[in-house]
Design a protein around this motif. Structure first.
Motif, mmCIF file in Angstrom:
data_model
loop_
_atom_site.group_PDB
_atom_site.id
_atom_site.type_symbol
_atom_site.label_atom_id
_atom_site.label_comp_id
_atom_site.label_asym_id
_atom_site.label_seq_id
_atom_site.Cartn_x
_atom_site.Cartn_y
_atom_site.Cartn_z
ATOM 1 N N ALA A 2 0.847 -1.196 0.000
ATOM 2 C CA ALA A 2 0.000 0.000 0.000
ATOM 3 C C ALA A 2 0.881 1.244 0.000
ATOM 4 O O ALA A 2 1.944 1.280 0.612
ATOM 5 C CB ALA A 2 -0.911 0.004 1.219
ATOM 6 N N LYS A 4 0.861 5.613 0.335
ATOM 7 C CA LYS A 4 0.124 6.740 0.895
ATOM 8 C C LYS A 4 0.616 8.009 0.234
ATOM 9 O O LYS A 4 1.771 8.108 -0.141
ATOM 10 C CB LYS A 4 0.331 6.830 2.404
ATOM 11 C CG LYS A 4 -0.254 5.681 3.165
ATOM 12 C CD LYS A 4 -0.045 5.849 4.656
ATOM 13 C CE LYS A 4 -0.651 4.656 5.380
ATOM 14 N NZ LYS A 4 -0.558 4.784 6.830
ATOM 15 N N GLU A 107 -4.743 6.526 0.443
ATOM 16 C CA GLU A 107 -4.007 5.273 0.568
ATOM 17 C C GLU A 107 -4.527 4.369 -0.549
ATOM 18 O O GLU A 107 -5.729 4.299 -0.793
ATOM 19 C CB GLU A 107 -4.233 4.630 1.930
ATOM 20 C CG GLU A 107 -3.404 3.392 2.130
ATOM 21 C CD GLU A 107 -3.463 2.843 3.554
ATOM 22 O OE1 GLU A 107 -2.780 1.838 3.798
ATOM 23 O OE2 GLU A 107 -4.171 3.405 4.389
ATOM 24 N N LYS A 109 -3.432 0.819 -3.394
ATOM 25 C CA LYS A 109 -2.538 -0.255 -3.803
ATOM 26 C C LYS A 109 -2.703 -0.441 -5.300
ATOM 27 O O LYS A 109 -3.805 -0.612 -5.797
ATOM 28 C CB LYS A 109 -2.868 -1.557 -3.082
ATOM 29 C CG LYS A 109 -1.886 -2.672 -3.379
ATOM 30 C CD LYS A 109 -2.126 -3.867 -2.478
ATOM 31 C CE LYS A 109 -1.029 -4.886 -2.588
ATOM 32 N NZ LYS A 109 -0.919 -5.571 -3.830
#
Length: 142
Positions: A2, A4, A107, A109
């Motif tokens: 992930a 940010k 956030e 992915k």
């Protein structure tokens, strides 16, 4: 993995006008690089669902999100799109100096195939371009 991101800017403009501009989902194609279309699909008292169309590397990507608006924030959750997941939040806060602090946090992915291609620098540059284009649009109006 992930990732940010967080960016913010102080704008010499009324916080209600700034929030109003950010909340106009249909206008996103005017200030998000690569966004060719922004369409509000559904709107009710609790949330909005919008869809953005992007054109990158000769390919079209659609991002559909559920957006919950409060007095000074917009919470964003990807419903459908190229990310494995994406959540974000716009925050607009007026201050005493007749200016407004705008921030965006997210956030997300990326899919495995894009993870190594799209660097943090590319993402940061993209976000900075979005914010600058948005600020420029606001300053033209004022």
């Amino acid at each position: 993995m992930a990732r940010k991101l967080n960016f913010s800017k102080s704008i010499k403009a009324d916080s209600k006008e700034v929030f109003s501009q950010i909340a106009r989902f249909e206008n996103y194609s005017e200030f998000i690089p690569g966004c060719s279309k922004a369409k509000l699909i559904e709107k009710n008292d609790e949330y909005e669902i919008g869809e953005l169309t992007f054109n990158f590397f000769l390919k079209t990507y659609l991002v559909r999100s559920k957006n919950i608006l409060t007095d000074n924030t917009i919470n964003i959750d990807q419903i459908k799109g190229p990310f494995d997941f994406f959540t974000g939040q716009w925050s607009v806060i007026g201050n005493e100096r007749s200016s407004t602090d705008v921030s965006f946090e997210a956030e997300f992915k990326l899919p495995f195939i894009l993870e190594n291609i799209i660097t943090d620098q590319v993402i940061n540059d993209f976000c900075e371009n979005v914010l600058e284009a948005f600020v420029d649009k606001l300053q033209i109006k004022n």
